[in-house]
Design a protein around this motif. Structure first.
Motif, PDB file in Angstrom:
ATOM      1  N   GLN A  68      -2.255  -8.111   7.874  1.00  0.00           N
ATOM      2  CA  GLN A  68      -3.654  -8.328   7.500  1.00  0.00           C
ATOM      3  C   GLN A  68      -4.102  -7.317   6.446  1.00  0.00           C
ATOM      4  O   GLN A  68      -4.867  -7.650   5.540  1.00  0.00           O
ATOM      5  N   LEU A  69      -3.623  -6.076   6.556  1.00  0.00           N
ATOM      6  CA  LEU A  69      -3.926  -5.068   5.531  1.00  0.00           C
ATOM      7  C   LEU A  69      -3.395  -5.531   4.177  1.00  0.00           C
ATOM      8  O   LEU A  69      -4.012  -5.314   3.144  1.00  0.00           O
TER       9      LEU A  69
ATOM     10  N   LEU B 103      -5.523  -5.736   0.774  1.00  0.00           N
ATOM     11  CA  LEU B 103      -5.124  -4.998  -0.426  1.00  0.00           C
ATOM     12  C   LEU B 103      -4.893  -5.937  -1.603  1.00  0.00           C
ATOM     13  O   LEU B 103      -5.346  -5.658  -2.719  1.00  0.00           O
ATOM     14  N   ASN B 104      -4.195  -7.036  -1.381  1.00  0.00           N
ATOM     15  CA  ASN B 104      -3.939  -7.973  -2.478  1.00  0.00           C
ATOM     16  C   ASN B 104      -5.245  -8.520  -3.042  1.00  0.00           C
ATOM     17  O   ASN B 104      -5.366  -8.726  -4.248  1.00  0.00           O
ATOM     18  N   GLU B 105      -6.240  -8.725  -2.175  1.00  0.00           N
ATOM     19  CA  GLU B 105      -7.544  -9.176  -2.647  1.00  0.00           C
ATOM     20  C   GLU B 105      -8.212  -8.083  -3.485  1.00  0.00           C
ATOM     21  O   GLU B 105      -8.777  -8.351  -4.545  1.00  0.00           O
ATOM     22  N   LEU B 106      -8.135  -6.829  -3.014  1.00  0.00           N
ATOM     23  CA  LEU B 106      -8.718  -5.712  -3.774  1.00  0.00           C
ATOM     24  C   LEU B 106      -8.054  -5.563  -5.146  1.00  0.00           C
ATOM     25  O   LEU B 106      -8.720  -5.248  -6.132  1.00  0.00           O
TER      26      LEU B 106
ATOM     27  N   ASP C  92       1.680  -9.924  -2.918  1.00  0.00           N
ATOM     28  CA  ASP C  92       2.806  -8.990  -2.994  1.00  0.00           C
ATOM     29  C   ASP C  92       2.894  -8.219  -1.681  1.00  0.00           C
ATOM     30  O   ASP C  92       1.876  -7.822  -1.125  1.00  0.00           O
ATOM     31  N   PRO C  93       4.123  -7.980  -1.171  1.00  0.00           N
ATOM     32  CA  PRO C  93       4.264  -7.243   0.095  1.00  0.00           C
ATOM     33  C   PRO C  93       4.171  -5.727  -0.110  1.00  0.00           C
ATOM     34  O   PRO C  93       4.766  -5.179  -1.034  1.00  0.00           O
ATOM     35  N   TYR C  94       3.410  -5.084   0.749  1.00  0.00           N
ATOM     36  CA  TYR C  94       3.246  -3.627   0.700  1.00  0.00           C
ATOM     37  C   TYR C  94       3.506  -3.033   2.074  1.00  0.00           C
ATOM     38  O   TYR C  94       3.338  -3.684   3.094  1.00  0.00           O
ATOM     39  N   SER C  95       3.886  -1.760   2.069  1.00  0.00           N
ATOM     40  CA  SER C  95       3.961  -0.964   3.294  1.00  0.00           C
ATOM     41  C   SER C  95       2.749  -0.046   3.286  1.00  0.00           C
ATOM     42  O   SER C  95       2.287   0.378   2.224  1.00  0.00           O
ATOM     43  N   PHE C  96       2.235   0.285   4.481  1.00  0.00           N
ATOM     44  CA  PHE C  96       1.030   1.109   4.603  1.00  0.00           C
ATOM     45  C   PHE C  96       1.318   2.331   5.452  1.00  0.00           C
ATOM     46  O   PHE C  96       2.030   2.241   6.455  1.00  0.00           O
ATOM     47  N   TYR C  97       0.736   3.453   5.056  1.00  0.00           N
ATOM     48  CA  TYR C  97       0.970   4.723   5.742  1.00  0.00           C
ATOM     49  C   TYR C  97      -0.345   5.465   5.928  1.00  0.00           C
ATOM     50  O   TYR C  97      -1.190   5.480   5.041  1.00  0.00           O
ATOM     51  N   ILE C  98      -0.490   6.082   7.093  1.00  0.00           N
ATOM     52  CA  ILE C  98      -1.598   6.991   7.363  1.00  0.00           C
ATOM     53  C   ILE C  98      -0.956   8.320   7.721  1.00  0.00           C
ATOM     54  O   ILE C  98      -0.161   8.395   8.668  1.00  0.00           O
ATOM     55  N   ASN C  99      -1.246   9.357   6.942  1.00  0.00           N
ATOM     56  CA  ASN C  99      -0.627  10.682   7.152  1.00  0.00           C
ATOM     57  C   ASN C  99       0.889  10.579   7.268  1.00  0.00           C
ATOM     58  O   ASN C  99       1.499  11.132   8.177  1.00  0.00           O
ATOM     59  N   ASP C 100       1.512   9.843   6.371  1.00  0.00           N
ATOM     60  CA  ASP C 100       2.965   9.652   6.312  1.00  0.00           C
ATOM     61  C   ASP C 100       3.549   8.857   7.475  1.00  0.00           C
ATOM     62  O   ASP C 100       4.754   8.760   7.617  1.00  0.00           O
TER      63      ASP C 100
ATOM     64  N   THR D  92      -2.367   4.921   2.539  1.00  0.00           N
ATOM     65  CA  THR D  92      -1.512   4.905   1.359  1.00  0.00           C
ATOM     66  C   THR D  92      -0.659   3.655   1.390  1.00  0.00           C
ATOM     67  O   THR D  92      -0.120   3.300   2.435  1.00  0.00           O
ATOM     68  N   TYR D  93      -0.538   3.008   0.259  1.00  0.00           N
ATOM     69  CA  TYR D  93       0.302   1.802   0.198  1.00  0.00           C
ATOM     70  C   TYR D  93       1.345   1.950  -0.882  1.00  0.00           C
ATOM     71  O   TYR D  93       1.177   2.710  -1.840  1.00  0.00           O
ATOM     72  N   GLN D  94       2.459   1.260  -0.684  1.00  0.00           N
ATOM     73  CA  GLN D  94       3.496   1.207  -1.707  1.00  0.00           C
ATOM     74  C   GLN D  94       4.202  -0.141  -1.598  1.00  0.00           C
ATOM     75  O   GLN D  94       4.297  -0.710  -0.505  1.00  0.00           O
ATOM     76  N   PRO D  95       4.668  -0.661  -2.734  1.00  0.00           N
ATOM     77  CA  PRO D  95       5.369  -1.954  -2.694  1.00  0.00           C
ATOM     78  C   PRO D  95       6.602  -1.860  -1.798  1.00  0.00           C
ATOM     79  O   PRO D  95       7.250  -0.825  -1.730  1.00  0.00           O
ATOM     80  N   GLN D  96       6.889  -2.969  -1.116  1.00  0.00           N
ATOM     81  CA  GLN D  96       8.079  -2.995  -0.259  1.00  0.00           C
ATOM     82  C   GLN D  96       9.302  -3.266  -1.108  1.00  0.00           C
ATOM     83  O   GLN D  96       9.245  -3.910  -2.117  1.00  0.00           O
TER      84      GLN D  96
END
Length: 102
Positions: free
Chosen positions: A50-51, A55-58, A65-73, A98-102
């Motif tokens: 869902q995140l 993000l893709n909408e933002l 596009d697929p992303y991975s999400f991180y909170i405090n690593d 924090t997000y980064q492409p998968q």
């Protein structure tokens, strides 16, 4: 602040009173540290999938596009609630995701 709503903000189980889903204020940022979009109020029951949609909408991406999400690593593998609980984060402050492409 903007509020992200995905369906009802209450969860109901048979025979019980509806339970209010907690929310946090979140700020998306790229792995390079660039802020993406405004601070959003998001439900804690959001999953990484869902995140991804938020993000893709933002980002205005035509395709999701697929992303991975991180909170405090720590990767958000389940819900935001699981990570917030595990890291004992306050829901009173803005949480950087924090997000980064998968």
């Amino acid at each position: 602040f903007h509020t992200v709503g995905l369906g009802s903000s209450t969860m109901e189980t048979e025979g019980e009173q509806p339970t209010e889903v907690g929310k946090i204020f979140a700020q998306f940022k790229s792995a390079a540290g660039d802020l993406t979009g405004p601070q959003l109020e998001v439900p804690l029951n959001l999953t990484s999938r869902q995140l991804n949609g938020v993000l893709n909408e933002l980002l205005g991406n035509e395709r999701a596009d697929p992303y991975s999400f991180y909170i405090n690593d720590q990767e958000v593998a389940g819900t935001l609630q699981q990570v917030v609980d595990e890291l004992k984060l306050s829901t009173e402050v803005v949480v950087s995701i924090t997000y980064q492409p998968q």
